[in-house]
Scaffold this motif. Sequence first.
Motif, PDB file in Angstrom:
ATOM      1  N   MET A   1     -74.733  25.548  -1.470  1.00  0.00           N
ATOM      2  CA  MET A   1     -74.205  24.442  -2.271  1.00  0.00           C
ATOM      3  C   MET A   1     -74.410  24.740  -3.758  1.00  0.00           C
ATOM      4  SD  MET A   1     -75.174  20.377  -2.090  1.00  0.00           S
ATOM      5  CE  MET A   1     -74.731  20.331  -0.356  1.00  0.00           C
ATOM      6  N   THR A   2     -73.367  24.538  -4.550  1.00  0.00           N
ATOM      7  CA  THR A   2     -73.457  24.818  -5.983  1.00  0.00           C
ATOM      8  C   THR A   2     -74.261  23.730  -6.690  1.00  0.00           C
ATOM      9  OG1 THR A   2     -71.463  23.570  -6.557  1.00  0.00           O
ATOM     10  CG2 THR A   2     -71.171  25.877  -5.868  1.00  0.00           C
ATOM     11  N   ASP A   3     -74.663  24.034  -7.923  1.00  0.00           N
ATOM     12  CA  ASP A   3     -75.405  23.059  -8.724  1.00  0.00           C
ATOM     13  C   ASP A   3     -74.571  21.803  -8.962  1.00  0.00           C
ATOM     14  OD1 ASP A   3     -77.530  24.779  -8.836  1.00  0.00           O
ATOM     15  OD2 ASP A   3     -77.098  25.523 -10.851  1.00  0.00           O
ATOM     16  N   ASP A   4     -73.266  22.005  -9.188  1.00  0.00           N
ATOM     17  CA  ASP A   4     -72.384  20.852  -9.420  1.00  0.00           C
ATOM     18  C   ASP A   4     -72.290  19.973  -8.172  1.00  0.00           C
ATOM     19  OD1 ASP A   4     -71.889  21.590 -12.007  1.00  0.00           O
ATOM     20  OD2 ASP A   4     -69.946  22.517 -11.597  1.00  0.00           O
ATOM     21  N   GLU A   5     -72.226  20.595  -7.003  1.00  0.00           N
ATOM     22  CA  GLU A   5     -72.165  19.834  -5.751  1.00  0.00           C
ATOM     23  C   GLU A   5     -73.457  19.057  -5.524  1.00  0.00           C
ATOM     24  OE1 GLU A   5     -69.144  22.570  -3.027  1.00  0.00           O
ATOM     25  OE2 GLU A   5     -71.279  23.091  -3.179  1.00  0.00           O
ATOM     26  N   THR A   6     -74.581  19.714  -5.812  1.00  0.00           N
ATOM     27  CA  THR A   6     -75.876  19.047  -5.673  1.00  0.00           C
ATOM     28  C   THR A   6     -75.980  17.863  -6.616  1.00  0.00           C
ATOM     29  OG1 THR A   6     -76.963  21.109  -4.999  1.00  0.00           O
ATOM     30  CG2 THR A   6     -78.376  19.346  -5.849  1.00  0.00           C
ATOM     31  N   ALA A   7     -75.578  18.078  -7.868  1.00  0.00           N
ATOM     32  CA  ALA A   7     -75.616  16.991  -8.858  1.00  0.00           C
ATOM     33  C   ALA A   7     -74.694  15.842  -8.440  1.00  0.00           C
ATOM     34  CB  ALA A   7     -75.213  17.526 -10.230  1.00  0.00           C
ATOM     35  N   GLY A   8     -73.552  16.188  -7.864  1.00  0.00           N
ATOM     36  CA  GLY A   8     -72.613  15.167  -7.406  1.00  0.00           C
ATOM     37  C   GLY A   8     -73.196  14.323  -6.285  1.00  0.00           C
ATOM     38  N   LEU A   9     -73.917  14.962  -5.355  1.00  0.00           N
ATOM     39  CA  LEU A   9     -74.538  14.221  -4.255  1.00  0.00           C
ATOM     40  C   LEU A   9     -75.671  13.332  -4.753  1.00  0.00           C
ATOM     41  CD1 LEU A   9     -74.688  16.812  -1.328  1.00  0.00           C
ATOM     42  CD2 LEU A   9     -73.386  14.683  -1.408  1.00  0.00           C
ATOM     43  N   ILE A  10     -76.437  13.836  -5.711  1.00  0.00           N
ATOM     44  CA  ILE A  10     -77.527  13.032  -6.266  1.00  0.00           C
ATOM     45  C   ILE A  10     -76.971  11.788  -6.958  1.00  0.00           C
ATOM     46  CG2 ILE A  10     -79.292  12.986  -8.082  1.00  0.00           C
ATOM     47  CD1 ILE A  10     -80.026  15.846  -7.268  1.00  0.00           C
ATOM     48  N   GLU A  11     -75.872  11.953  -7.679  1.00  0.00           N
ATOM     49  CA  GLU A  11     -75.252  10.800  -8.331  1.00  0.00           C
ATOM     50  C   GLU A  11     -74.657   9.845  -7.287  1.00  0.00           C
ATOM     51  OE1 GLU A  11     -73.697   8.182 -11.287  1.00  0.00           O
ATOM     52  OE2 GLU A  11     -75.412   9.535 -11.085  1.00  0.00           O
ATOM     53  N   ALA A  12     -74.043  10.393  -6.247  1.00  0.00           N
ATOM     54  CA  ALA A  12     -73.497   9.556  -5.186  1.00  0.00           C
ATOM     55  C   ALA A  12     -74.600   8.766  -4.491  1.00  0.00           C
ATOM     56  CB  ALA A  12     -72.743  10.418  -4.170  1.00  0.00           C
ATOM     57  N   GLY A  13     -75.754   9.405  -4.297  1.00  0.00           N
ATOM     58  CA  GLY A  13     -76.889   8.724  -3.695  1.00  0.00           C
ATOM     59  C   GLY A  13     -77.438   7.628  -4.588  1.00  0.00           C
ATOM     60  N   ARG A  14     -77.480   7.893  -5.886  1.00  0.00           N
ATOM     61  CA  ARG A  14     -77.954   6.874  -6.834  1.00  0.00           C
ATOM     62  C   ARG A  14     -77.049   5.657  -6.799  1.00  0.00           C
ATOM     63  NH1 ARG A  14     -77.014   4.672 -11.555  1.00  0.00           N
ATOM     64  NH2 ARG A  14     -75.091   5.868 -11.875  1.00  0.00           N
ATOM     65  N   LEU A  15     -75.742   5.893  -6.806  1.00  0.00           N
ATOM     66  CA  LEU A  15     -74.785   4.791  -6.790  1.00  0.00           C
ATOM     67  C   LEU A  15     -74.843   4.017  -5.472  1.00  0.00           C
ATOM     68  CD1 LEU A  15     -71.705   6.525  -8.471  1.00  0.00           C
ATOM     69  CD2 LEU A  15     -73.211   4.790  -9.483  1.00  0.00           C
ATOM     70  N   LEU A  16     -75.059   4.747  -4.378  1.00  0.00           N
ATOM     71  CA  LEU A  16     -75.116   4.114  -3.062  1.00  0.00           C
ATOM     72  C   LEU A  16     -76.220   3.066  -3.002  1.00  0.00           C
ATOM     73  CD1 LEU A  16     -74.316   4.003  -0.029  1.00  0.00           C
ATOM     74  CD2 LEU A  16     -75.936   5.878   0.344  1.00  0.00           C
ATOM     75  N   PHE A  17     -77.377   3.408  -3.559  1.00  0.00           N
ATOM     76  CA  PHE A  17     -78.531   2.512  -3.479  1.00  0.00           C
ATOM     77  C   PHE A  17     -78.712   1.654  -4.724  1.00  0.00           C
ATOM     78  CE2 PHE A  17     -79.517   5.598  -0.182  1.00  0.00           C
ATOM     79  CZ  PHE A  17     -79.970   4.773   0.835  1.00  0.00           C
ATOM     80  N   ALA A  18     -77.789   1.777  -5.673  1.00  0.00           N
ATOM     81  CA  ALA A  18     -77.876   0.947  -6.880  1.00  0.00           C
ATOM     82  C   ALA A  18     -77.281  -0.432  -6.666  1.00  0.00           C
ATOM     83  CB  ALA A  18     -77.159   1.639  -8.047  1.00  0.00           C
ATOM     84  N   GLY A  19     -76.521  -0.589  -5.594  1.00  0.00           N
ATOM     85  CA  GLY A  19     -75.895  -1.869  -5.308  1.00  0.00           C
ATOM     86  C   GLY A  19     -76.818  -2.804  -4.554  1.00  0.00           C
ATOM     87  N   SER A  20     -76.239  -3.713  -3.813  1.00  0.00           N
ATOM     88  CA  SER A  20     -77.028  -4.714  -3.104  1.00  0.00           C
ATOM     89  C   SER A  20     -77.772  -4.098  -1.921  1.00  0.00           C
ATOM     90  CB  SER A  20     -76.114  -5.837  -2.611  1.00  0.00           C
ATOM     91  OG  SER A  20     -75.128  -5.320  -1.726  1.00  0.00           O
ATOM     92  N   ALA A  21     -78.914  -4.679  -1.606  1.00  0.00           N
ATOM     93  CA  ALA A  21     -79.712  -4.281  -0.452  1.00  0.00           C
ATOM     94  C   ALA A  21     -80.383  -5.543   0.072  1.00  0.00           C
ATOM     95  CB  ALA A  21     -80.751  -3.228  -0.837  1.00  0.00           C
ATOM     96  N   ASP A  22     -79.955  -5.996   1.250  1.00  0.00           N
ATOM     97  CA  ASP A  22     -80.407  -7.297   1.742  1.00  0.00           C
ATOM     98  C   ASP A  22     -80.780  -7.245   3.218  1.00  0.00           C
ATOM     99  OD1 ASP A  22     -79.665  -8.940  -0.708  1.00  0.00           O
ATOM    100  OD2 ASP A  22     -77.719  -8.072  -0.206  1.00  0.00           O
ATOM    101  N   PHE A  23     -81.884  -7.895   3.539  1.00  0.00           N
ATOM    102  CA  PHE A  23     -82.274  -8.073   4.936  1.00  0.00           C
ATOM    103  C   PHE A  23     -81.259  -8.989   5.619  1.00  0.00           C
ATOM    104  CE2 PHE A  23     -84.257 -10.890   8.037  1.00  0.00           C
ATOM    105  CZ  PHE A  23     -84.778  -9.983   8.941  1.00  0.00           C
ATOM    106  N   TYR A  24     -80.828  -8.621   6.847  1.00  0.00           N
ATOM    107  CA  TYR A  24     -79.885  -9.503   7.519  1.00  0.00           C
ATOM    108  C   TYR A  24     -80.168  -9.731   8.991  1.00  0.00           C
ATOM    109  CZ  TYR A  24     -77.281  -5.530   9.585  1.00  0.00           C
ATOM    110  OH  TYR A  24     -76.903  -4.412  10.290  1.00  0.00           O
ATOM    111  N   ALA A  25     -81.081  -8.978   9.600  1.00  0.00           N
ATOM    112  CA  ALA A  25     -81.361  -9.216  11.012  1.00  0.00           C
ATOM    113  C   ALA A  25     -82.682  -8.579  11.407  1.00  0.00           C
ATOM    114  CB  ALA A  25     -80.234  -8.662  11.894  1.00  0.00           C
ATOM    115  N   ALA A  26     -83.297  -9.144  12.447  1.00  0.00           N
ATOM    116  CA  ALA A  26     -84.498  -8.582  13.044  1.00  0.00           C
ATOM    117  C   ALA A  26     -84.381  -8.713  14.546  1.00  0.00           C
ATOM    118  CB  ALA A  26     -85.746  -9.297  12.536  1.00  0.00           C
ATOM    119  N   ALA A  27     -84.889  -7.726  15.274  1.00  0.00           N
ATOM    120  CA  ALA A  27     -84.780  -7.757  16.731  1.00  0.00           C
ATOM    121  C   ALA A  27     -86.077  -7.280  17.368  1.00  0.00           C
ATOM    122  CB  ALA A  27     -83.614  -6.879  17.193  1.00  0.00           C
TER     123      ALA A  27
END
Length: 215
Positions: free
Chosen positions: A1-27
């Motif tokens: 994997m190139t440096d650009d691809e790695t950087a792209g995944l890190i940014e994608a991961g940051r954006l993924l978890f930068a949004g909402s995160a809410d508990f919705y169920a327990a079992a």
Amino acid sequence: MTDDETAGLIEAGRLLFAGSADFYAAAQTLDRLPPMEGIEIAFAGRSNVGKSSLINALTGRNTLARVSHTPGRTQQLNFFRIGDRMSLVDMPGYGYAAVEKAKVEAWTHLIHSYLKGRANLARVFVLIDSRHGLKSIDTDVLDGLDKAAVSYQVVLTKADALKKSQIESRLAGIREALAKRPAAYPEVILTSSRDDSGVADLRAAVARLLAERGA
């Protein structure tokens, strides 16, 4: 994997978890499991491995998963919705002998049934305390995941407690142990929720998984 691809995944991961995160169920039982909607990833590990702390670091929220100094506190499958793309599942910690035998058996049945019957479960991240490495109870869990053909990836926690030479030795041992396991993803992620090291790598791994699944 190139440096650009790695950087792209890190940014994608940051954006993924930068949004909402809410508990919705327990079992606590199979009939309480929420409907299968979208991609799920699950976090498993021995009691007190630092699972809740890492989930909180991953999502950037201090209290999303309840952190306790009392092993065995998580007694159910807890479901958290991450944005509109996936769900994160916090599984009961395993291997805490002081919990009543009947309760341990109930947890074990729930966990195994969930793992075998959850068609939208994309991966289980198995957390291992880097200070101790793989224990027999961990390998039992990995055996079960291999048998159920459930994709899993090892995440080492509490890496801040080790010296660099110890880390390299631990990583080499874990990689060697995983090499012969059919359901194991080969990359081992080294993390510490105390200083957030490796958290970006874990987010990137989740983002890559979602991209591979077309989510």
